[in-house]
Design an enzyme around this catalytic site. Sequence first.
Site, PDB file in Angstrom:
ATOM      1  N   HIS A  72     -11.342  -4.033   7.050  1.00  0.00           N
ATOM      2  CA  HIS A  72     -11.654  -3.398   8.333  1.00  0.00           C
ATOM      3  C   HIS A  72     -11.755  -1.878   8.211  1.00  0.00           C
ATOM      4  O   HIS A  72     -11.218  -1.263   7.280  1.00  0.00           O
ATOM      5  CB  HIS A  72     -10.561  -3.739   9.348  1.00  0.00           C
ATOM      6  CG  HIS A  72      -9.201  -3.239   8.941  1.00  0.00           C
ATOM      7  ND1 HIS A  72      -8.801  -1.935   9.104  1.00  0.00           N
ATOM      8  CD2 HIS A  72      -8.155  -3.872   8.354  1.00  0.00           C
ATOM      9  CE1 HIS A  72      -7.575  -1.770   8.654  1.00  0.00           C
ATOM     10  NE2 HIS A  72      -7.160  -2.934   8.177  1.00  0.00           N
ATOM     11  N   SER A 103      -7.886   2.319  10.770  1.00  0.00           N
ATOM     12  CA  SER A 103      -7.197   2.211  12.054  1.00  0.00           C
ATOM     13  C   SER A 103      -6.403   3.483  12.329  1.00  0.00           C
ATOM     14  O   SER A 103      -6.221   4.337  11.454  1.00  0.00           O
ATOM     15  CB  SER A 103      -6.256   1.004  12.059  1.00  0.00           C
ATOM     16  OG  SER A 103      -5.074   1.293  11.312  1.00  0.00           O
ATOM     17  N   GLU A 126      -2.748  -9.321   8.183  1.00  0.00           N
ATOM     18  CA  GLU A 126      -2.085  -8.439   7.237  1.00  0.00           C
ATOM     19  C   GLU A 126      -0.674  -8.941   6.951  1.00  0.00           C
ATOM     20  O   GLU A 126      -0.097  -9.724   7.714  1.00  0.00           O
ATOM     21  CB  GLU A 126      -2.060  -7.005   7.797  1.00  0.00           C
ATOM     22  CG  GLU A 126      -1.424  -5.950   6.917  1.00  0.00           C
ATOM     23  CD  GLU A 126      -2.026  -5.833   5.520  1.00  0.00           C
ATOM     24  OE1 GLU A 126      -1.861  -6.792   4.736  1.00  0.00           O
ATOM     25  OE2 GLU A 126      -2.630  -4.793   5.214  1.00  0.00           O
TER      26      GLU A 126
END
Length: 251
Positions: A12, A15, A90
């Site tokens: 991803h 973040s 995760e």
Amino acid sequence: MPAPGRLLLLRHGQSVLNAQDRFTGLLDPPLTPAGVEEAARAGTLLASSGFSPDLVFTSTLRRTRDTARIVLDSMGATEVPVRAAWELNERSYGSLTGRARNELLTELGPEVFRFWRRSYYGAPPPMPGTQLRRIRRSRAFAGLPPEAVQATESLCAVIKRVRTFWHQHLRPRIREGEDLLVIGHGNSLRALCLVLDRLSHAEVEALNIPTGHPLAYRFTPEIVPLVRGGEYLNPLAARTAAAMVAAAGGT
């Protein structure tokens, strides 16, 4: 039998807690503006490579789901189905969850810090019960089985759940010729690479997967990778980004 499908792995985009250099684990922060840009670039790169997924798998955490949405929008492929799977979540970092890495390195010392962060079997102390219950009540884990939220996990434990997911959901589809995109996390993707490439403990401990860089696997009819370790679609940029991750202490 059709030719085996392809598998693209993507960590991803950055973040908010990645940007703060904190142990994110099972927390559910959004992407940063830089993370949104990473996801959009990944989508453009996938489209230019000619890859068109039949199905996208994400974890249940928003940073992977938002990355999937941005990637597919950039590809002009918003009709592609997306499925969330907790097995791709995760790793639970236990009592390290949410803590700043530089503070913990000073507090714990380099040997303990590395053992809990990077080793195959090392698991940090469990997170407090109040934090565990709060995470279990969060949107990302609603309706999931208890085993989806552990008080702490080793990399070995992540590998066990990812291996099961590979055999039950990914491998059969690839064998049938489907092209799959898996958007996961640093540790769940390291675990999947161990399964695919039969990495040793030392190899997976040293592996770093940067955010936003698609990693492609093609397979023999026996569903063995044609290239051990896969092939980044932009290998120079990915190697540079992985080196930066390694310099910061690893995924």
